[in-house]
Each structure stands twice: as structure tokens, then as C-alpha cells.
Scaffold this motif. Structure first.
Motif, mmCIF file in Angstrom:
data_model
loop_
_atom_site.group_PDB
_atom_site.id
_atom_site.type_symbol
_atom_site.label_atom_id
_atom_site.label_comp_id
_atom_site.label_asym_id
_atom_site.label_seq_id
_atom_site.Cartn_x
_atom_site.Cartn_y
_atom_site.Cartn_z
ATOM 1 N N SER A 1 46.154 43.301 28.095
ATOM 2 C CA SER A 1 47.076 44.082 28.328
ATOM 3 C C SER A 1 47.267 45.551 28.467
ATOM 4 C CB SER A 1 48.548 42.783 28.326
ATOM 5 O OG SER A 1 48.468 43.640 26.855
ATOM 6 N N PRO A 2 48.019 46.428 29.343
ATOM 7 C CA PRO A 2 48.163 47.712 28.843
ATOM 8 C C PRO A 2 48.375 47.891 27.467
ATOM 9 C CG PRO A 2 48.732 47.463 31.183
ATOM 10 C CD PRO A 2 48.311 45.954 30.795
ATOM 11 N N ASN B 1 46.797 54.677 28.737
ATOM 12 C CA ASN B 1 46.684 53.597 28.481
ATOM 13 C C ASN B 1 45.205 53.444 27.726
ATOM 14 O OD1 ASN B 1 46.667 50.764 28.375
ATOM 15 N ND2 ASN B 1 46.356 50.815 30.427
ATOM 16 N N ALA C 1 53.322 47.527 28.420
ATOM 17 C CA ALA C 1 53.665 47.102 28.899
ATOM 18 C C ALA C 1 54.724 46.290 29.838
ATOM 19 C CB ALA C 1 52.097 46.110 28.812
ATOM 20 N N SER D 1 51.257 51.525 38.136
ATOM 21 C CA SER D 1 49.625 50.466 38.057
ATOM 22 C C SER D 1 48.557 51.963 36.833
ATOM 23 C CB SER D 1 48.685 50.264 39.061
ATOM 24 O OG SER D 1 50.066 49.250 39.828
ATOM 25 N N GLU E 1 44.744 51.830 35.208
ATOM 26 C CA GLU E 1 43.684 50.971 34.726
ATOM 27 C C GLU E 1 43.519 51.289 33.350
ATOM 28 O OE1 GLU E 1 41.554 50.012 37.411
ATOM 29 O OE2 GLU E 1 42.869 50.134 39.016
ATOM 30 N N THR F 1 57.725 52.164 37.238
ATOM 31 C CA THR F 1 56.806 50.644 36.635
ATOM 32 C C THR F 1 55.457 51.455 38.212
ATOM 33 O OG1 THR F 1 58.007 48.824 36.733
ATOM 34 C CG2 THR F 1 55.740 48.753 36.619
ATOM 35 N N GLY G 1 46.439 47.131 34.154
ATOM 36 C CA GLY G 1 48.206 46.155 34.521
ATOM 37 C C GLY G 1 49.059 47.559 34.940
ATOM 38 N N ASP G 2 50.089 46.670 34.927
ATOM 39 C CA ASP G 2 51.280 48.290 35.390
ATOM 40 C C ASP G 2 52.172 48.020 33.676
ATOM 41 O OD1 ASP G 2 51.057 47.435 37.937
ATOM 42 O OD2 ASP G 2 52.478 45.538 38.121
#
Length: 114
Positions: free
Chosen positions: A27-28, A56, A113, A85, A87, A83, A61-62
Motif C-alpha cells: 500500500s502507499p 509516497n 493510506a 490517487s 503512483e 483522497t 494507491g489512494d
């Protein structure tokens, strides 16, 4: 009784499947790098843009970015989240356009995350 080759082959498939599953769990890993107020801290009255730079260090992810405006005693006067998104390994500036409450002396931002 299964042969040694069958057992080793089965373990290889199980290990590969397990590792593929771990990749899906990535995940982020966001960190707030900077929080900047348009016009500086003296501009903290009325409609103001607050820029939060997030890095990130994890997978795509978000990410939920939260901005809090606080008074001199640490009381939260405004709490707003967005929120976005991201990369993998991306750095992004998130803009909050807020109506700053009277008595605001500090801005604080966090990212996690989503």
C-alpha cells in the motif's frame, strides 16, 4: 507416498503464490513533506489556499490527506480531508481552499493510506 520432486514442486508453487499475494497487500506509505499557506501565516483569515506536499514512498494507491486548522491552545477549528490517487514513489501537492475561522494560529497536515 509422493516423491521428493513432487513435494519440492508443490512447495515452489505455494511459495510463489504466497509471494504474489504479498505484492497485492502493498500500500502507499505517505509522508507530509511541507505545508504552505498562500500568503503566509498572516493570511490566515477568510478564504485561503493551503498547500500540502505529500511524498509516497510505497506502492500506488489512494492516500487520505487531512488538514487541521488550530487555535493557540491546539483546539481544532477546521478539519478537512481529501483522497488523492498516488503512483509509487510520487510527490504531489494537494491544495485545500478553505474559509479560515477567526482565531486560527496554526495549520497541521497528515497523510495516510486510504
Amino acid at each position: 507416498m509422493p516423491s521428493r520432486r513432487t513435494v519440492v514442486s508443490g512447495l515452489s508453487v505455494a511459495l510463489a503464490t504466497g509471494l504474489a499475494g504479498c505484492g497485492a497487500l502493498a500500500s502507499p506509505d505517505p509522508t507530509v513533506v511541507e505545508t504552505e499557506i498562500d500568503g503566509g501565516i498572516d493570511a490566515l483569515f477568510g478564504e485561503t489556499d493551503v498547500f500540502v506536499v505529500v511524498r509516497n514512498d510505497g506502492a500506488a494507491g489512494d492516500v487520505e490527506v487531512t488538514l487541521e486548522l488550530l487555535d493557540g491552545e491546539g483546539t481544532v477549528l477546521l478539519d478537512e480531508s481529501k483522497t488523492e490517487s498516488f503512483e509509487a514513489d510520487e510527490r504531489k501537492r494537494v491544495t485545500f481552499s478553505v474559509d479560515v475561522p477567526e482565531g486560527t494560529e496554526e495549520a497541521s497536515a497528515t497523510a495516510r493510506a486510504a
